[in-house]
Design a protein around this motif. Structure first.
Motif, PDB file in Angstrom:
ATOM      1  N   ALA A 284       0.841  -1.195   0.000  1.00 51.05           N
ATOM      2  CA  ALA A 284       0.000   0.000   0.000  1.00 51.05           C
ATOM      3  C   ALA A 284       0.877   1.246   0.000  1.00 51.05           C
ATOM      4  O   ALA A 284       1.801   1.384   0.821  1.00 51.05           O
ATOM      5  N   LEU A 285       0.592   2.144  -0.920  1.00 50.36           N
ATOM      6  CA  LEU A 285       1.286   3.436  -0.961  1.00 50.36           C
ATOM      7  C   LEU A 285       0.497   4.393  -0.080  1.00 50.36           C
ATOM      8  O   LEU A 285      -0.463   5.040  -0.511  1.00 50.36           O
ATOM      9  N   ASP A 286       0.901   4.464   1.192  1.00 53.39           N
ATOM     10  CA  ASP A 286       0.175   5.249   2.181  1.00 53.39           C
ATOM     11  C   ASP A 286       1.170   5.966   3.082  1.00 53.39           C
ATOM     12  O   ASP A 286       2.393   5.940   2.837  1.00 53.39           O
ATOM     13  N   ARG A 287       0.663   6.609   4.112  1.00 51.47           N
ATOM     14  CA  ARG A 287       1.536   7.375   5.003  1.00 51.47           C
ATOM     15  C   ARG A 287       2.571   6.498   5.686  1.00 51.47           C
ATOM     16  O   ARG A 287       3.692   6.951   5.968  1.00 51.47           O
ATOM     17  N   ALA A 288       2.223   5.260   5.979  1.00 53.36           N
ATOM     18  CA  ALA A 288       3.187   4.365   6.620  1.00 53.36           C
ATOM     19  C   ALA A 288       4.372   4.098   5.685  1.00 53.36           C
ATOM     20  O   ALA A 288       5.536   4.100   6.113  1.00 53.36           O
ATOM     21  N   TRP A 289       4.075   3.864   4.399  1.00 51.25           N
ATOM     22  CA  TRP A 289       5.175   3.643   3.456  1.00 51.25           C
ATOM     23  C   TRP A 289       6.016   4.904   3.315  1.00 51.25           C
ATOM     24  O   TRP A 289       7.257   4.839   3.268  1.00 51.25           O
ATOM     25  N   LEU A 290       5.382   6.065   3.248  1.00 49.13           N
ATOM     26  CA  LEU A 290       6.126   7.313   3.118  1.00 49.13           C
ATOM     27  C   LEU A 290       7.036   7.532   4.318  1.00 49.13           C
ATOM     28  O   LEU A 290       8.194   7.945   4.171  1.00 49.13           O
ATOM     29  N   ALA A 291       6.524   7.261   5.510  1.00 46.94           N
ATOM     30  CA  ALA A 291       7.324   7.453   6.713  1.00 46.94           C
ATOM     31  C   ALA A 291       8.529   6.517   6.733  1.00 46.94           C
ATOM     32  O   ALA A 291       9.604   6.872   7.234  1.00 46.94           O
ATOM     33  N   ALA A 292       8.354   5.320   6.172  1.00 41.18           N
ATOM     34  CA  ALA A 292       9.447   4.350   6.134  1.00 41.18           C
ATOM     35  C   ALA A 292      10.419   4.617   4.987  1.00 41.18           C
ATOM     36  O   ALA A 292      11.514   4.041   4.957  1.00 41.18           O
ATOM     37  N   ASN A 293      10.032   5.499   4.067  1.00 41.07           N
ATOM     38  CA  ASN A 293      10.855   5.810   2.903  1.00 41.07           C
ATOM     39  C   ASN A 293      10.932   7.324   2.732  1.00 41.07           C
ATOM     40  O   ASN A 293      10.357   7.888   1.789  1.00 41.07           O
TER      41      ASN A 293
ATOM     42  N   ALA B 140      15.765   8.339  -4.485  1.00 44.76           N
ATOM     43  CA  ALA B 140      15.834   7.149  -5.323  1.00 44.76           C
ATOM     44  C   ALA B 140      14.586   7.092  -6.200  1.00 44.76           C
ATOM     45  O   ALA B 140      13.526   7.610  -5.823  1.00 44.76           O
ATOM     46  N   PRO B 141      14.667   6.467  -7.369  1.00 43.31           N
ATOM     47  CA  PRO B 141      13.525   6.513  -8.297  1.00 43.31           C
ATOM     48  C   PRO B 141      12.226   5.972  -7.722  1.00 43.31           C
ATOM     49  O   PRO B 141      11.159   6.535  -7.982  1.00 43.31           O
ATOM     50  N   LEU B 142      12.269   4.899  -6.943  1.00 44.09           N
ATOM     51  CA  LEU B 142      11.032   4.393  -6.349  1.00 44.09           C
ATOM     52  C   LEU B 142      10.497   5.366  -5.309  1.00 44.09           C
ATOM     53  O   LEU B 142       9.285   5.620  -5.244  1.00 44.09           O
ATOM     54  N   VAL B 143      11.376   5.943  -4.508  1.00 44.87           N
ATOM     55  CA  VAL B 143      10.947   6.906  -3.492  1.00 44.87           C
ATOM     56  C   VAL B 143      10.361   8.145  -4.159  1.00 44.87           C
ATOM     57  O   VAL B 143       9.285   8.633  -3.777  1.00 44.87           O
ATOM     58  N   ALA B 144      11.038   8.669  -5.169  1.00 48.87           N
ATOM     59  CA  ALA B 144      10.539   9.858  -5.860  1.00 48.87           C
ATOM     60  C   ALA B 144       9.187   9.600  -6.511  1.00 48.87           C
ATOM     61  O   ALA B 144       8.271  10.432  -6.423  1.00 48.87           O
ATOM     62  N   THR B 145       9.047   8.440  -7.135  1.00 46.31           N
ATOM     63  CA  THR B 145       7.795   8.141  -7.833  1.00 46.31           C
ATOM     64  C   THR B 145       6.673   7.867  -6.848  1.00 46.31           C
ATOM     65  O   THR B 145       5.546   8.352  -7.025  1.00 46.31           O
ATOM     66  N   GLY B 146       6.952   7.098  -5.805  1.00 47.37           N
ATOM     67  CA  GLY B 146       5.926   6.832  -4.796  1.00 47.37           C
ATOM     68  C   GLY B 146       5.436   8.106  -4.134  1.00 47.37           C
ATOM     69  O   GLY B 146       4.225   8.342  -4.017  1.00 47.37           O
ATOM     70  N   TRP B 147       6.362   8.941  -3.699  1.00 47.41           N
ATOM     71  CA  TRP B 147       5.978  10.211  -3.087  1.00 47.41           C
ATOM     72  C   TRP B 147       5.235  11.095  -4.088  1.00 47.41           C
ATOM     73  O   TRP B 147       4.229  11.735  -3.743  1.00 47.41           O
ATOM     74  N   GLY B 148       5.714  11.150  -5.327  1.00 46.78           N
ATOM     75  CA  GLY B 148       5.056  11.988  -6.319  1.00 46.78           C
ATOM     76  C   GLY B 148       3.623  11.564  -6.571  1.00 46.78           C
ATOM     77  O   GLY B 148       2.710  12.400  -6.635  1.00 46.78           O
TER      78      GLY B 148
ATOM     79  N   ASN C 103       4.833  18.340   4.407  1.00 45.45           N
ATOM     80  CA  ASN C 103       5.040  18.624   5.827  1.00 45.45           C
ATOM     81  C   ASN C 103       4.172  17.763   6.723  1.00 45.45           C
ATOM     82  O   ASN C 103       4.490  17.571   7.891  1.00 45.45           O
ATOM     83  N   SER C 104       3.067  17.259   6.166  1.00 51.31           N
ATOM     84  CA  SER C 104       2.106  16.528   7.008  1.00 51.31           C
ATOM     85  C   SER C 104       2.538  15.101   7.296  1.00 51.31           C
ATOM     86  O   SER C 104       1.958  14.436   8.157  1.00 51.31           O
ATOM     87  N   VAL C 105       3.532  14.591   6.587  1.00 51.73           N
ATOM     88  CA  VAL C 105       3.952  13.200   6.775  1.00 51.73           C
ATOM     89  C   VAL C 105       4.984  13.144   7.908  1.00 51.73           C
ATOM     90  O   VAL C 105       6.033  13.771   7.802  1.00 51.73           O
TER      91      VAL C 105
END
Length: 291
Positions: free
Chosen positions: A3-12, A247-255, A289-291
């Protein structure tokens, strides 16, 4: 799938920045595309790159649109590229663009370009030129010509991100459009492996796949994102994060998440549909900022 959610963002998390950083250290994005028919598309892409924290944005477009684009995007440097008879970027634009690559950390190529652009020679010039080590995002018309250039894309030393919708994916992979909708995660994985790239297959739900089989699943920002300019904003958001060193996965997931959640926020305030593509990017800094 993950799942691409806040938990994934916080971990990446995104790359940190120092309080004393300057604009070059925060990343330099070059966006190339547009046309005489869609002269403002790069404004959306460039603003999104700035909103995700890139320090410097440069826009390269057809000669007759460059001055007006510069006026409405005062934060960006502008470069004129040769156009063809259809008012799209011409075959000579690739060499002119290749000469600018030493000034950027990420190149976003394709927003605002139509089917009459000379996309193939442009991409060949980039793949053969000195931009082999920079991050490269291909969007819109450029995706129609990547299929026969998979080996050259795989051979790049820099990160590559592809952002197709199902119709563009069908051309990239010579695949049945119905299967793309039915088996989106599998097709995204196949494309990522073929091109050695991170692939974001856009739609009501978005699947982000890597060559080694990781798939992120974003459930979608709502039907309001199905509007002109929305994809240009997504490309700029990812490009800005790539330029910052993500990293490309981090940039794309966050984007993908920032773009989708911007749509959600606007839908809550304004209505499910009817907000504009240009209203998405201003939501991005607060969301980061919210993450």
């Amino acid at each position: 799938m993950i799942a691409l959610d806040r938990a994934w963002l916080a971990a990446n998390p995104l790359p940190p920045y120092d309080v004393a950083t300057d604009k070059n250290a925060r990343g330099r994005v070059l966006v190339a595309g547009g046309s005489e028919r869609v002269p403002g598309a790069l404004r959306l892409t460039g603003e999104a790159a700035l909103r995700t924290g890139a320090g410097k944005v440069q826009l390269a477009t057809v000669e007759r649109a460059a001055l007006a684009l510069g006026v409405v995007t005062p934060e960006a440097a502008l470069f004129e590229l040769p156009a063809n008879d259809a008012g799209e970027l011409g075959s000579e634009a690739g060499q002119a663009l290749a000469a600018l690559l030493e000034r950027c950390d990420a190149l976003v190529l394709g927003p605002g370009m139509g089917i009459d652009a000379d996309a193939a020679p442009m991409l060949d010039a980039i793949l053969a030129g000195q931009g082999n080590g920079i991050a490269l995002l291909l969007d819109a018309a450029m995706l129609a010509v990547v299929g026969s250039r998979a080996d050259a894309i795989v051979a790049r030393s820099g990160a590559t991100v592809l952002t197709p919708h199902p119709g563009e994916m069908a051309k990239m992979m010579d695949e049945d459009p119905e299967r793309i909708v039915r088996e989106a995660a599998a097709v995204a994985c196949e494309a990522a492996a073929r091109f050695g790239a991170v692939v974001a297959l856009k739609g009501p739900e978005t699947h982000v796949a890597t060559p080694d089989g990781i798939v992120l699943h974003y459930t979608g920002g709502g039907p309001g994102l199905a509007t002109g300019g929305s994809g240009d904003v997504l490309a700029g958001a990812i490009g800005g994060l790539l330029a910052r060193g993500a990293a490309p996965l981090v940039a794309t997931g966050w984007g993908v998440w920032l773009h989708g959640e911007a749509g959600r926020r606007l839908a809550e305030r304004m209505g499910t549909i009817g907000f504009l593509g240009r209203e998405l990017a201003p939501e991005i800094p607060a969301l980061m900022n919210s993450v």
